[in-house]
Design a protein around this motif. Structure first.
Motif, PDB file in Angstrom:
ATOM      1  N   CYS A 154       0.840  -1.190   0.000  1.00 31.66           N
ATOM      2  CA  CYS A 154       0.000   0.000   0.000  1.00 31.66           C
ATOM      3  C   CYS A 154       0.877   1.243   0.000  1.00 31.66           C
ATOM      4  O   CYS A 154       1.953   1.273   0.599  1.00 31.66           O
ATOM      5  N   ARG A 156       1.280   5.253   0.831  1.00 32.25           N
ATOM      6  CA  ARG A 156       0.787   6.450   1.507  1.00 32.25           C
ATOM      7  C   ARG A 156       0.528   7.560   0.505  1.00 32.25           C
ATOM      8  O   ARG A 156      -0.439   8.326   0.643  1.00 32.25           O
ATOM      9  N   ALA A 159      -2.713   6.981  -1.225  1.00 30.97           N
ATOM     10  CA  ALA A 159      -3.822   7.285  -0.318  1.00 30.97           C
ATOM     11  C   ALA A 159      -4.089   8.781  -0.257  1.00 30.97           C
ATOM     12  O   ALA A 159      -5.238   9.210  -0.115  1.00 30.97           O
ATOM     13  N   TYR A 168      -7.584   4.247  -7.670  1.00 33.69           N
ATOM     14  CA  TYR A 168      -6.849   3.038  -7.276  1.00 33.69           C
ATOM     15  C   TYR A 168      -6.838   2.025  -8.420  1.00 33.69           C
ATOM     16  O   TYR A 168      -5.799   1.424  -8.729  1.00 33.69           O
ATOM     17  N   TRP A 187      -2.741  -5.441   1.509  1.00 39.68           N
ATOM     18  CA  TRP A 187      -3.762  -4.584   2.119  1.00 39.68           C
ATOM     19  C   TRP A 187      -3.421  -4.443   3.584  1.00 39.68           C
ATOM     20  O   TRP A 187      -3.669  -5.343   4.378  1.00 39.68           O
ATOM     21  N   LEU A 196      -2.890   5.125   5.979  1.00 40.16           N
ATOM     22  CA  LEU A 196      -3.561   4.301   4.973  1.00 40.16           C
ATOM     23  C   LEU A 196      -5.063   4.186   5.222  1.00 40.16           C
ATOM     24  O   LEU A 196      -5.737   3.382   4.572  1.00 40.16           O
ATOM     25  N   TYR A 199      -7.999   3.292   2.499  1.00 33.70           N
ATOM     26  CA  TYR A 199      -7.323   2.775   1.303  1.00 33.70           C
ATOM     27  C   TYR A 199      -8.291   2.021   0.416  1.00 33.70           C
ATOM     28  O   TYR A 199      -9.233   1.409   0.881  1.00 33.70           O
ATOM     29  N   TRP A 200      -8.030   2.054  -0.865  1.00 36.58           N
ATOM     30  CA  TRP A 200      -8.870   1.547  -1.955  1.00 36.58           C
ATOM     31  C   TRP A 200     -10.028   2.478  -2.284  1.00 36.58           C
ATOM     32  O   TRP A 200     -10.743   2.260  -3.241  1.00 36.58           O
TER      33      TRP A 200
END
Length: 387
Positions: A154, A156, A159, A168, A187, A196, A199-200
């Motif tokens: 992931c 930063r 994000a 994403y 993840w 994070l 996230y996504w």
């Protein structure tokens, strides 16, 4: 030996040994398993957030050699190695090259023994989606051109730059299309890294799960698996049941790995765990019990490590790295508990004393007498006598 308690007293505890011979063994056959290894700091260099210090390269490589000897693989340059908390991109490059080369020298190939974290942490300021994509591609090419298998960590920076799921999907789609071999997605939940959160881009974990599944579906053949570190066993089980055939879930759940790896009638999780850096010999021996269908023996060996792991990964979870390095110190694998960026200060003396007690109960210590000597010397340096 005696360890300090919160009330200021010392209490006797027993340090039990790891299973005999567990330091060496064949890789488990029934599970894929990687320990996320840490880096050893040079104690003579500056170690503050402003001047993180330097890596002790021989000691750091020796940590990896010990993991490989147990039969486990190494998850290289992951968050356990202080990505975003002390290690620089140039040092990551040195680490990856050295680790892949040493594994090849010892075993002929890094395949199945090393996976490597790919991120965007060479970016030093605000970045747009194009810059994030380019950073991923740079690191992916660096790893794959040296024979490594990538874990897309992931980001930063992503994000911060992304405005929704479509951003994403676009970034991951481009990066996955460029991958020369199947990669592992990553993840990492906000408990591990507050930057994070969200996230996504889905706005909720349920929505984010659908984004992840869509990314995997849209990149058929490019994703070998996904490491899930949400500390949510039910969500991980639901994910592994919903993924296409051939795509693994590698648990990163340092609270619930015992049951997730054991699995159920519909499957199991494999492992990519910081927790296994605490207990690699015991974990490898336990997984070999599963190879012969001995689940009771697996639980007998690995079960006692769970309380230790939950303590090491207690909030603030990001400081679990302090516990990983401290266990390496307890084992005599490094002569000091210092860390890049001074991160050894992330846990209190009482937290670390409790860690010693739990390590003794979990049967991870390869030489309890040596560990007791190390702990007495450490406590004496802190002005705590009588241990």
């Amino acid at each position: 030996m005696a360890l300090p308690r919160p009330d200021g007293t010392l209490a006797e505890v027993e340090l039990l040994p790891a299973p005999e011979g567990a330091e060496r063994g064949a890789p488990p056959r029934s599970r894929v398993a990687y320990a996320a290894a840490h880096v050893v700091a040079d104690p003579l260099t500056s170690a503050t957030p402003a001047a993180p210090g330097q890596v002790d390269w021989p000691a750091t490589l020796a940590v990896r050699e010990r993991v490989w000897a147990t039969g486990l693989g190494v998850a290289e340059a992951m968050d356990t190695a202080q990505r975003g908390m002390g290690i620089t991109w140039p040092d990551v490059q040195t680490l990856v090259e050295a680790s892949l080369a040493r594994c090849t020298e010892l075993y002929g190939s890094p395949d199945g023994r090393v996976v490597v974290g790919v991120a965007t942490d060479q970016l030093t300021g605000p970045a747009d989606l194009a810059a994030v994509t380019d950073a991923y591609l740079e690191q992916l090419d660096f790893v794959e051109s040296r024979g490594g298998t990538a874990v897309l960590m992931c980001s930063r920076e992503l994000a911060r730059a992304a405005r929704g799921p479509e951003d994403y999907a676009a970034v991951y789609g481009t990066v996955l299309a460029s991958a020369r071999r199947p990669v592992v997605l990553h993840w990492l939940g906000a408990a591990f890294d507050a930057q994070l959160r969200g996230y996504w881009g889905g706005g909720s974990l349920d929505a984010a799960t659908e984004v992840v599944r869509a990314v995997i579906a849209d990149s058929a053949g490019k994703v070998a698996g996904i490491k899930m570190s949400l500390l949510d066993a039910d969500r991980e089980i639901a994910m592994r049941r919903a993924l296409p055939d051939g795509v693994r879930v590698l648990t990163g759940d340092d609270y619930n790995y015992l049951d997730l790896i054991a699995g159920d009638e519909q499957g199991h999780s494999d492992a990519l765990l910081g927790a296994f850096a605490l207990c690699a010999p015991t974990a490898a021996a336990a997984l070999r019990r599963l190879d012969v269908g001995d689940e009771a023996g697996y639980r007998e060996l690995l079960g006692p490590t769970v309380e230790l792991s939950r303590h090491v990964f207690a909030a603030p979870t990001s400081y679990y790295k302090t516990g990983v390095a401290f266990v390496s110190y307890l084992q005599g694998y490094q002569g000091h508990p210092r860390m890049l960026g001074g991160l050894e200060a992330g846990r209190s003396v009482l937290h670390l004393a409790r860690l010693v007690e739990l390590a003794g109960q979990a049967r991870i210590l390869v030489d309890p007498e040596r560990t007791a000597h190390v702990v007495r010397r450490w406590l004496a340096a802190l002005g705590i006598e009588g241990a």
